[in-house]
Design a protein around this motif. Structure first.
Motif, PDB file in Angstrom:
ATOM      1  N   ARG A 220       0.827  -1.213   0.000  1.00 12.50           N
ATOM      2  CA  ARG A 220       0.000   0.000   0.000  1.00 12.50           C
ATOM      3  C   ARG A 220       0.855   1.255   0.000  1.00 12.50           C
ATOM      4  O   ARG A 220       0.523   2.254  -0.649  1.00 12.50           O
ATOM      5  CB  ARG A 220      -0.939  -0.008   1.209  1.00 12.50           C
ATOM      6  CG  ARG A 220      -2.092  -0.993   1.095  1.00 12.50           C
ATOM      7  CD  ARG A 220      -3.118  -0.799   2.198  1.00 12.50           C
ATOM      8  NE  ARG A 220      -2.587  -1.197   3.492  1.00 12.50           N
ATOM      9  CZ  ARG A 220      -2.624  -2.441   3.970  1.00 12.50           C
ATOM     10  NH1 ARG A 220      -3.162  -3.404   3.233  1.00 12.50           N
ATOM     11  NH2 ARG A 220      -2.148  -2.729   5.158  1.00 12.50           N
ATOM     12  N   LEU A 251      -5.885 -11.529  -0.752  1.00 14.58           N
ATOM     13  CA  LEU A 251      -6.837 -10.436  -0.907  1.00 14.58           C
ATOM     14  C   LEU A 251      -7.575 -10.163   0.402  1.00 14.58           C
ATOM     15  O   LEU A 251      -7.673 -11.021   1.282  1.00 14.58           O
ATOM     16  CB  LEU A 251      -7.840 -10.763  -2.018  1.00 14.58           C
ATOM     17  CG  LEU A 251      -7.259 -10.692  -3.423  1.00 14.58           C
ATOM     18  CD1 LEU A 251      -7.342 -12.020  -4.116  1.00 14.58           C
ATOM     19  CD2 LEU A 251      -7.952  -9.621  -4.239  1.00 14.58           C
ATOM     20  N   ASP A 252      -8.112  -8.954   0.504  1.00 17.76           N
ATOM     21  CA  ASP A 252      -8.862  -8.581   1.690  1.00 17.76           C
ATOM     22  C   ASP A 252     -10.093  -9.457   1.863  1.00 17.76           C
ATOM     23  O   ASP A 252     -10.747  -9.849   0.883  1.00 17.76           O
ATOM     24  CB  ASP A 252      -9.286  -7.110   1.582  1.00 17.76           C
ATOM     25  CG  ASP A 252      -9.890  -6.598   2.860  1.00 17.76           C
ATOM     26  OD1 ASP A 252      -9.119  -6.220   3.756  1.00 17.76           O
ATOM     27  OD2 ASP A 252     -11.129  -6.602   2.977  1.00 17.76           O
ATOM     28  N   SER A 254     -13.028  -8.910   2.650  1.00 21.80           N
ATOM     29  CA  SER A 254     -14.285  -8.407   2.098  1.00 21.80           C
ATOM     30  C   SER A 254     -14.478  -8.826   0.653  1.00 21.80           C
ATOM     31  O   SER A 254     -15.601  -8.835   0.142  1.00 21.80           O
ATOM     32  CB  SER A 254     -14.326  -6.876   2.194  1.00 21.80           C
ATOM     33  OG  SER A 254     -13.280  -6.290   1.423  1.00 21.80           O
ATOM     34  N   LEU A 255     -13.391  -9.196  -0.014  1.00 17.33           N
ATOM     35  CA  LEU A 255     -13.432  -9.561  -1.427  1.00 17.33           C
ATOM     36  C   LEU A 255     -13.466 -11.065  -1.642  1.00 17.33           C
ATOM     37  O   LEU A 255     -13.921 -11.523  -2.690  1.00 17.33           O
ATOM     38  CB  LEU A 255     -12.205  -8.974  -2.149  1.00 17.33           C
ATOM     39  CG  LEU A 255     -12.030  -7.460  -2.046  1.00 17.33           C
ATOM     40  CD1 LEU A 255     -10.660  -7.053  -2.552  1.00 17.33           C
ATOM     41  CD2 LEU A 255     -13.125  -6.737  -2.808  1.00 17.33           C
ATOM     42  N   LEU A 267      -4.709  -7.354   0.129  1.00 15.19           N
ATOM     43  CA  LEU A 267      -4.568  -6.638  -1.139  1.00 15.19           C
ATOM     44  C   LEU A 267      -5.922  -6.450  -1.803  1.00 15.19           C
ATOM     45  O   LEU A 267      -6.886  -7.155  -1.512  1.00 15.19           O
ATOM     46  CB  LEU A 267      -3.632  -7.399  -2.075  1.00 15.19           C
ATOM     47  CG  LEU A 267      -2.196  -7.631  -1.602  1.00 15.19           C
ATOM     48  CD1 LEU A 267      -1.363  -8.208  -2.746  1.00 15.19           C
ATOM     49  CD2 LEU A 267      -1.558  -6.369  -1.056  1.00 15.19           C
ATOM     50  N   GLN A 268      -5.970  -5.493  -2.721  1.00 14.75           N
ATOM     51  CA  GLN A 268      -7.180  -5.211  -3.480  1.00 14.75           C
ATOM     52  C   GLN A 268      -7.193  -6.011  -4.785  1.00 14.75           C
ATOM     53  O   GLN A 268      -6.143  -6.307  -5.367  1.00 14.75           O
ATOM     54  CB  GLN A 268      -7.282  -3.722  -3.777  1.00 14.75           C
ATOM     55  CG  GLN A 268      -7.474  -2.868  -2.532  1.00 14.75           C
ATOM     56  CD  GLN A 268      -8.724  -3.241  -1.760  1.00 14.75           C
ATOM     57  OE1 GLN A 268      -9.836  -3.200  -2.288  1.00 14.75           O
ATOM     58  NE2 GLN A 268      -8.552  -3.615  -0.493  1.00 14.75           N
ATOM     59  N   ALA A 269      -8.388  -6.340  -5.242  1.00 14.18           N
ATOM     60  CA  ALA A 269      -8.522  -7.157  -6.440  1.00 14.18           C
ATOM     61  C   ALA A 269      -7.878  -6.499  -7.654  1.00 14.18           C
ATOM     62  O   ALA A 269      -7.194  -7.167  -8.437  1.00 14.18           O
ATOM     63  CB  ALA A 269      -9.997  -7.451  -6.715  1.00 14.18           C
ATOM     64  N   ASP A 271      -5.377  -4.597  -7.858  1.00 12.76           N
ATOM     65  CA  ASP A 271      -3.918  -4.703  -7.819  1.00 12.76           C
ATOM     66  C   ASP A 271      -3.462  -6.113  -8.186  1.00 12.76           C
ATOM     67  O   ASP A 271      -2.477  -6.291  -8.928  1.00 12.76           O
ATOM     68  CB  ASP A 271      -3.405  -4.339  -6.422  1.00 12.76           C
ATOM     69  CG  ASP A 271      -3.503  -2.852  -6.131  1.00 12.76           C
ATOM     70  OD1 ASP A 271      -3.592  -2.059  -7.093  1.00 12.76           O
ATOM     71  OD2 ASP A 271      -3.499  -2.470  -4.948  1.00 12.76           O
TER      72      ASP A 271
END
Length: 324
Positions: A220, A251-252, A254-255, A267-269, A271
Motif C-alpha cells: 500500500r 486479498l482482503d 471483504s473480497l 490486497l485489493q482485487a 492490484d
C-alpha cells in the motif's frame, strides 16, 4: 481417451450451447484434451486436494466450481480490446488423487506436471486445491525444464512451517522448495504478507534463507506497480524462468469470503489483477497456480469469480505476449 497417466477428465463439462452467435463464452472457448490439435497456449489443470490443509478446507471442490463459472463470462477483455478466443486453451482435467495418501497425491501432481510440460510447450495453469500443490508442481516442471526457477508468491502467509509438525501441508510449500533445493531461497519473493497471520520465528527463517518479503502494508505504501517492477528486475537478473503462485487469501476478506484463512487489510482485487496481467505478458513466466478457494464457504461464488478473473487477466497478458 485421455493421453496422460496422472490426469483424469473432469466429471462434468459445463457447456450450455451457443445461443448468441456474437458472444463467445469461456465454455465455448476452452477445449477438452481430446479436442486439441497441435500445441495449446494455455493448459488448465485441476488439482482437487485439500486434505493437506492445516485448517478445514473444501478447496478440493474448487476446480469443478471454477469450470462451472465458464458459462457466466465471455472471452472479450473490453479494457484491452482483445478476445481470448484467439488463444488455444485446453482443460486437461484433474490430477488423480488418492483418497487417504497425501504424499501419493503430491507425487501424482509432480508426475502430472512433468508429463504435461514434457509433452507441450504451452503454459500450465493450475487450479487448486490448497497451497501444498505448489511444491510438487514446481518439482515436476523442474524435471522437464532443468532451469533456474524464480518464484513470485502472492500470499498472506509465509508458508514456511516446519515439516516436522504435520508433514507437507498448505503451510509448508515454500519451506519444502527450499529444503529440498528445488529452489533457492534468494530466488523467492513473497508479496502481500499480513500481520497477525505469521510468526516471528518463521519470518526469521524466511529471511535467513534469502526470501524477499513485501507485506500488504508495504504494498500500500509503495504501490503495487513499484513492488512488481522491483520483483521482476531482481529475479530476472539471476533466474532463467519464473513461476507465479496466487494464494487467493492474499486479498482482503471483504473480497474473498470463501478462503479458509480470511483476514482484513489484504490486497485489493484490481492490484492483483494488474499483477496477473503483467506476469502473463512476461516472457519468462512459465507457469502459475491459484489456490485456497473453498466454494463450501463462499457467498454467491464471489471468491471463485475473483480467482477466475485472476486467470482471465493472466490470460490477457499472455495474449499480448504471443499475439502482440
Amino acid at each position: 481417451m485421455h493421453g496422460f497417466s496422472y490426469l483424469t477428465t473432469p466429471p462434468v463439462r459445463f457447456a450450455p450451447g451457443k445461443g448468441d452467435p456474437y458472444v463467445t463464452r469461456l465454455s465455448d472457448w476452452i477445449q477438452t484434451e481430446g479436442e486439441v490439435t497441435g500445441n495449446p497456449d494455455l493448459m488448465i489443470i485441476g488439482v482437487p486436494l485439500s486434505k493437506s490443509s492445516i485448517s478445514f478446507s473444501g478447496a478440493h471442490s474448487h476446480p469443478q466450481q471454477f469450470r462451472q463459472l465458464w458459462t457466466s463470462f465471455t472471452t472479450y477483455n473490453m479494457d484491452e480490446d482483445i478476445d481470448l478466443a484467439e488463444l488455444a486453451a485446453v482443460d486437461l482435467g484433474d490430477v488423480k488423487m488418492h483418497i487417504t495418501d497425501i504424499p501419493q497425491c503430491h507425487r501424482n501432481i509432480e508426475e502430472a506436471l512433468h508429463e504435461v510440460t514434457s509433452r507441450f510447450s504451452g503454459l500450465p495453469v493450475l487450479v487448486g486445491g490448497d497451497h501444498s500443490i505448489t511444491y510438487p508442481a514446481i518439482c515436476g516442471i523442474n524435471r522437464s525444464r532443468k532451469q533456474r526457477v524464480g518464484l513470485i508468491q502472492f500470499d498472506a502467509h509465509l508458508d514456511v512451517r516446519d515439516t516436522e509438525y504435520g508433514g507437507r501441508s498448505n503451510g509448508t510449500p515454500i519451506r519444502s522448495l527450499i529444503e529440498t533445493q528445488a529452489l533457492r531461497g534468494e530466488d523467492i519473493v513473497s508479496i502481500g504478507l499480513r500481520s497477525f497471520a505469521n510468526s516471528r520465528e518463521y519470518r526469521a527463517y524466511a529471511e535467513q534463507q534469502g526470501v524477499t518479503i513485501f507485506t500488504a502494508q508495504q504494498v500500500r505504501q509503495k504501490g503495487i506497480q513499484e513492488v512488481l517492477e522491483w520483483t521482476l528486475n531482481y529475479l530476472q537478473a539471476k533466474c532463467d524462468v519464473l513461476y507465479v503462485t496466487f494464494d487467493i487469501d492474499v486479498l482482503d476478506q471483504s473480497l474473498v469470503p470463501g478462503v479458509p484463512a480470511i483476514g482484513p487489510a489484504g490486497l485489493q482485487a484490481i492490484d492483483v489483477f494488474a499483477c496477473a496481467y503483467e506476469l502473463g505478458k512476461n516472457q519468462n513466466v512459465i507457469g502459475m497456480d491459484m489456490v485456497c478457494v473453498d466454494p463450501t464457504k463462499d457467498l454467491r461464488d464471489v471468491t471463485s469469480r475473483v480467482a477466475l478473473h485472476v486467470f482471465l487477466h493472466f490470460a490477457s497478458g499472455y495474449y499480448r505476449r504471443v499475439k502482440g
